[in-house]
Design a protein around this motif. Structure first.
Motif, mmCIF file in Angstrom:
data_model
loop_
_atom_site.group_PDB
_atom_site.id
_atom_site.type_symbol
_atom_site.label_atom_id
_atom_site.label_comp_id
_atom_site.label_asym_id
_atom_site.label_seq_id
_atom_site.Cartn_x
_atom_site.Cartn_y
_atom_site.Cartn_z
ATOM 1 N N ILE A 18 63.857 105.450 1.973
ATOM 2 C CA ILE A 18 62.861 104.581 2.618
ATOM 3 C C ILE A 18 62.192 106.148 2.841
ATOM 4 N N ALA A 19 62.633 107.000 3.750
ATOM 5 C CA ALA A 19 60.864 107.848 4.057
ATOM 6 C C ALA A 19 62.061 109.109 4.237
ATOM 7 N N LYS A 66 57.524 103.787 12.242
ATOM 8 C CA LYS A 66 56.456 103.596 11.277
ATOM 9 C C LYS A 66 56.862 103.635 10.114
ATOM 10 N N VAL A 67 58.530 103.466 9.664
ATOM 11 C CA VAL A 67 59.375 102.746 9.223
ATOM 12 C C VAL A 67 59.228 101.185 8.931
ATOM 13 N N ALA A 68 58.845 100.622 10.984
ATOM 14 C CA ALA A 68 58.921 99.491 10.693
ATOM 15 C C ALA A 68 57.684 98.779 10.516
ATOM 16 N N HIS A 69 56.273 99.536 11.044
ATOM 17 C CA HIS A 69 55.636 99.321 10.760
ATOM 18 C C HIS A 69 55.175 98.080 9.039
ATOM 19 N N ALA A 70 55.656 99.612 8.552
ATOM 20 C CA ALA A 70 56.141 99.397 6.960
ATOM 21 C C ALA A 70 56.457 98.221 6.545
ATOM 22 N N HIS A 91 77.796 109.363 12.952
ATOM 23 C CA HIS A 91 76.489 110.057 13.376
ATOM 24 C C HIS A 91 75.047 108.799 13.860
ATOM 25 N N ALA A 92 74.354 109.456 14.766
ATOM 26 C CA ALA A 92 73.461 108.056 15.235
ATOM 27 C C ALA A 92 72.774 107.757 14.459
ATOM 28 N N HIS A 93 72.526 106.493 14.493
ATOM 29 C CA HIS A 93 71.579 105.259 13.788
ATOM 30 C C HIS A 93 71.231 104.758 14.504
ATOM 31 N N ILE A 94 69.632 104.715 14.364
ATOM 32 C CA ILE A 94 68.902 103.062 14.413
ATOM 33 C C ILE A 94 68.467 102.220 12.792
ATOM 34 N N HIS A 95 69.631 100.388 13.592
ATOM 35 C CA HIS A 95 69.112 99.761 12.995
ATOM 36 C C HIS A 95 67.737 99.433 12.931
ATOM 37 N N LEU A 96 67.333 98.768 12.003
ATOM 38 C CA LEU A 96 65.982 98.292 11.760
ATOM 39 C C LEU A 96 66.112 96.871 11.150
ATOM 40 N N GLU A 121 63.938 97.700 -5.471
ATOM 41 C CA GLU A 121 62.828 96.961 -5.301
ATOM 42 C C GLU A 121 62.215 96.724 -3.744
ATOM 43 N N LEU A 122 63.012 96.477 -3.112
ATOM 44 C CA LEU A 122 62.173 96.468 -1.096
ATOM 45 C C LEU A 122 62.617 97.607 -0.997
ATOM 46 N N ALA A 123 63.541 98.776 -0.880
ATOM 47 C CA ALA A 123 63.357 100.317 -1.108
ATOM 48 C C ALA A 123 61.902 101.015 -1.435
ATOM 49 N N GLU A 124 61.000 100.073 -2.890
ATOM 50 C CA GLU A 124 60.095 100.728 -2.899
ATOM 51 C C GLU A 124 58.707 99.379 -2.938
ATOM 52 N N LEU A 125 59.441 98.312 -1.834
ATOM 53 C CA LEU A 125 58.299 98.251 -1.105
ATOM 54 C C LEU A 125 57.678 98.472 -0.018
ATOM 55 N N ILE A 126 58.421 98.878 0.610
ATOM 56 C CA ILE A 126 58.846 99.412 2.051
ATOM 57 C C ILE A 126 58.462 100.912 1.644
ATOM 58 N N ARG A 127 58.055 101.449 1.052
ATOM 59 C CA ARG A 127 57.917 102.989 1.043
ATOM 60 C C ARG A 127 56.464 102.987 0.316
#
Ligand code: AMP
Length: 130
Positions: A18-19, A66-70, A91-96, A121-127
């Motif tokens: 995604i980013a 930023k990712v969450a807004h997208a 490995h530290a991570h946040i789930h959105l 498709e979902l990844a492209e859409l968010i990107r």
């Protein structure tokens, strides 16, 4: 031994990216709780989220914002839930997680089966919304 997330960041294991910037990486969770479920991780391999240096932890959250807004702008949902949860990957991570109901944040519910085409498709859409 690098974590699976470090291997993803290094490009040794594929991901639905995604980013990325010099310190953080975001990609779709391969077993999502809902379509668009994204993981946001620091590139530095640190197991426990609350062990991150304060500045890194803050920057990780600003990157996640930023990712969450997208995500919110392109995925039909009421809001994006954020949770630091789980014991599987050290490995530290946040789930959105795009949510319509509170139950969508439940880690005891069955994960969604989403085809790789749809994940792409979902990844492209968010990107595209970043
Ligand atoms: P936890 O540490 O319990 O938060 O679990 C790690 C999360 O990473 C789970 O939601 C998994 O579905 C997800 N996950 C594990 N391996 C991968 C992978 N190769 N690509 C994307 N997500 C993954």
């Amino acid at each position: 031994m690098p974590t699976i997330f470090s291997k993803i960041i290094a490009g040794e294991i594929p991901s639905y990216k995604i980013a990325e910037n010099d310190r953080f990486y975001a990609f779709l969770d391969i077993n999502p709780l809902s379509p668009g479920h994204t993981l946001v991780v620091p590139k530095q391999e640190i197991d426990k989220y609350f062990d991150l240096e304060p500045e890194l932890l803050s920057e990780l959250n600003l990157f996640a914002q930023k990712v969450a807004h997208a995500m919110r702008s392109v995925i039909p949902c009421q809001r994006i839930g954020q949770i630091v949860f789980g014991l599987e990957v050290p490995h530290a991570h946040i789930h959105l997680i795009p949510i319509r109901t509170e139950a969508d944040m439940s880690f005891t519910k069955a994960r969604e089966q989403i085809s790789s085409e749809k994940m792409k498709e979902l990844a492209e859409l968010i990107r595209s919304a970043l």
